[in-house]
Design a protein around this motif. Structure first.
Motif, mmCIF file in Angstrom:
data_model
loop_
_atom_site.group_PDB
_atom_site.id
_atom_site.type_symbol
_atom_site.label_atom_id
_atom_site.label_comp_id
_atom_site.label_asym_id
_atom_site.label_seq_id
_atom_site.Cartn_x
_atom_site.Cartn_y
_atom_site.Cartn_z
ATOM 1 N N ALA A 27 0.837 -1.207 0.000
ATOM 2 C CA ALA A 27 0.000 0.000 0.000
ATOM 3 C C ALA A 27 0.867 1.252 0.000
ATOM 4 C CB ALA A 27 -0.934 -0.004 1.202
ATOM 5 N N LEU A 28 1.975 1.214 0.735
ATOM 6 C CA LEU A 28 2.906 2.337 0.756
ATOM 7 C C LEU A 28 3.464 2.595 -0.643
ATOM 8 C CD1 LEU A 28 4.774 4.421 2.148
ATOM 9 C CD2 LEU A 28 6.334 2.519 2.631
ATOM 10 N N ALA A 29 3.897 1.544 -1.313
ATOM 11 C CA ALA A 29 4.449 1.691 -2.666
ATOM 12 C C ALA A 29 3.406 2.239 -3.638
ATOM 13 C CB ALA A 29 4.984 0.346 -3.157
ATOM 14 N N LEU A 46 -3.342 13.833 -0.520
ATOM 15 C CA LEU A 46 -4.118 12.726 0.024
ATOM 16 C C LEU A 46 -3.322 11.424 -0.051
ATOM 17 C CD1 LEU A 46 -6.969 12.100 1.124
ATOM 18 C CD2 LEU A 46 -7.644 11.621 -1.213
ATOM 19 N N ASN A 47 -2.679 11.160 -1.192
ATOM 20 C CA ASN A 47 -1.880 9.946 -1.346
ATOM 21 C C ASN A 47 -0.683 9.921 -0.394
ATOM 22 O OD1 ASN A 47 -2.843 10.075 -4.655
ATOM 23 N ND2 ASN A 47 -3.053 8.196 -3.481
ATOM 24 N N LEU A 48 -0.067 11.066 -0.179
ATOM 25 C CA LEU A 48 1.076 11.110 0.734
ATOM 26 C C LEU A 48 0.648 10.861 2.185
ATOM 27 C CD1 LEU A 48 3.166 14.043 -0.744
ATOM 28 C CD2 LEU A 48 3.697 11.600 -0.805
ATOM 29 N N GLN A 49 -0.512 11.345 2.561
ATOM 30 C CA GLN A 49 -1.006 11.093 3.911
ATOM 31 C C GLN A 49 -1.316 9.605 4.114
ATOM 32 O OE1 GLN A 49 -4.198 13.903 3.984
ATOM 33 N NE2 GLN A 49 -2.951 15.486 4.930
ATOM 34 N N VAL A 50 -1.935 8.991 3.133
ATOM 35 C CA VAL A 50 -2.227 7.557 3.229
ATOM 36 C C VAL A 50 -0.923 6.756 3.188
ATOM 37 C CG1 VAL A 50 -3.411 5.627 2.126
ATOM 38 C CG2 VAL A 50 -4.540 7.837 2.278
ATOM 39 N N ALA A 51 0.068 7.229 2.433
ATOM 40 C CA ALA A 51 1.370 6.558 2.397
ATOM 41 C C ALA A 51 2.037 6.606 3.768
ATOM 42 C CB ALA A 51 2.269 7.213 1.345
ATOM 43 N N PHE A 52 1.925 7.738 4.468
ATOM 44 C CA PHE A 52 2.485 7.844 5.822
ATOM 45 C C PHE A 52 1.843 6.818 6.754
ATOM 46 C CE2 PHE A 52 1.954 9.506 10.138
ATOM 47 C CZ PHE A 52 3.286 9.610 10.530
ATOM 48 N N ILE A 53 0.527 6.726 6.689
ATOM 49 C CA ILE A 53 -0.185 5.762 7.542
ATOM 50 C C ILE A 53 0.268 4.337 7.218
ATOM 51 C CG2 ILE A 53 -2.464 4.777 8.049
ATOM 52 C CD1 ILE A 53 -3.564 7.649 7.576
ATOM 53 N N SER A 54 0.409 4.032 5.938
ATOM 54 C CA SER A 54 0.863 2.696 5.521
ATOM 55 C C SER A 54 2.286 2.428 5.992
ATOM 56 C CB SER A 54 0.775 2.564 3.998
ATOM 57 O OG SER A 54 -0.545 2.711 3.568
ATOM 58 N N ALA A 55 3.143 3.449 5.944
ATOM 59 C CA ALA A 55 4.535 3.276 6.378
ATOM 60 C C ALA A 55 4.607 2.978 7.877
ATOM 61 C CB ALA A 55 5.339 4.530 6.044
ATOM 62 N N VAL A 56 3.830 3.712 8.668
ATOM 63 C CA VAL A 56 3.823 3.481 10.121
ATOM 64 C C VAL A 56 3.293 2.076 10.425
ATOM 65 C CG1 VAL A 56 2.791 4.208 12.305
ATOM 66 C CG2 VAL A 56 3.669 5.922 10.715
ATOM 67 N N ALA A 57 2.226 1.679 9.751
ATOM 68 C CA ALA A 57 1.648 0.351 9.974
ATOM 69 C C ALA A 57 2.616 -0.750 9.532
ATOM 70 C CB ALA A 57 0.324 0.219 9.237
ATOM 71 N N ALA A 58 3.307 -0.546 8.397
ATOM 72 C CA ALA A 58 4.276 -1.544 7.924
ATOM 73 C C ALA A 58 5.418 -1.693 8.928
ATOM 74 C CB ALA A 58 4.815 -1.148 6.552
ATOM 75 N N TRP A 59 5.928 -0.572 9.435
ATOM 76 C CA TRP A 59 7.019 -0.631 10.418
ATOM 77 C C TRP A 59 6.564 -1.334 11.693
ATOM 78 C CZ3 TRP A 59 7.244 1.695 15.281
ATOM 79 C CH2 TRP A 59 8.467 1.540 15.940
ATOM 80 N N THR A 60 5.380 -0.990 12.175
ATOM 81 C CA THR A 60 4.859 -1.600 13.398
ATOM 82 C C THR A 60 4.750 -3.114 13.248
ATOM 83 O OG1 THR A 60 3.588 0.397 13.871
ATOM 84 C CG2 THR A 60 2.907 -1.601 14.994
ATOM 85 N N HIS A 61 4.189 -3.563 12.147
ATOM 86 C CA HIS A 61 4.017 -5.009 11.951
ATOM 87 C C HIS A 61 5.351 -5.701 11.656
ATOM 88 C CE1 HIS A 61 -0.181 -3.777 11.796
ATOM 89 N NE2 HIS A 61 -0.407 -5.003 12.241
ATOM 90 N N TYR A 62 6.294 -4.995 11.069
ATOM 91 C CA TYR A 62 7.640 -5.546 10.875
ATOM 92 C C TYR A 62 8.286 -5.813 12.232
ATOM 93 C CZ TYR A 62 12.566 -5.842 9.688
ATOM 94 O OH TYR A 62 13.873 -6.263 9.577
#
Length: 160
Positions: A27-29, A46-62
């Motif tokens: 989703a980040l990509a 809008l896309n950059l804000q959703v990308a930020f949310i995806s990046a935080v979620a990806a890091w957390t789950h990593y």
């Protein structure tokens, strides 16, 4: 880590954490790609804000996948059988960083959606015609009823 023996823990399995990491990274990509190719400033934002949310979620789950999740333990839970409750500190951090951005996403999505709606803007000629019609209505109301009746019967308008 950081838990009391016997306290129930909210644990995410390795497989679930890995799948979530891959989904959020994808989703980040996609969102970074959409932001890079967007012609509209509001859509890019809008896309950059959703990308930020995806990046935080990806890091957390990593971090969860790697087993580096940490737990906050609360020892005064009256309704829990053991008297203690623990929850993921990483999830709390994730929500702290992403919830305000989610509210901005909703606001920007609202603005983007309404900006895309068709508008009926009046041209200069239409505005002039509307102004003339309003002023002639005002003038007509100012004249006496007798003049209006004479005008109606004869078609003659007295010059003022």
């Amino acid at each position: 880590p950081g838990s009391t023996p016997g306290a129930p823990q909210e644990h995410v399995s390795e497989f679930s954490a890995l799948c979530a990491t891959l989904i959020f990274a994808t989703a980040l990509a996609f969102n970074l790609n959409a932001a890079a190719w967007s012609a509209h400033r509001s859509k890019c934002k809008l896309n950059l804000q959703v990308a930020f949310i995806s990046a935080v979620a990806a890091w957390t789950h990593y971090e969860m996948w790697k087993g580096r999740d940490w737990y906050v333990v609360y020892g005064g839970a009256t309704r829990a059988q053991s008297g203690t409750v623990s929850f993921s500190g990483l999830r709390q951090l994730e929500w702290v960083f992403t919830t305000p951005v989610l509210l901005l996403v909703v606001q920007n999505l609202h603005a983007y959606a309404f900006a895309a709606l068709p508008r009926k803007d009046k041209t200069g000629v239409e505005k002039d015609e509307e102004t003339r019609a309003k002023s002639s209505d005002r003038d007509r109301k100012k004249r006496s009823k007798k003049d209006q009746k004479a005008e109606h019967l004869t078609g003659y308008q007295p010059a003022n």
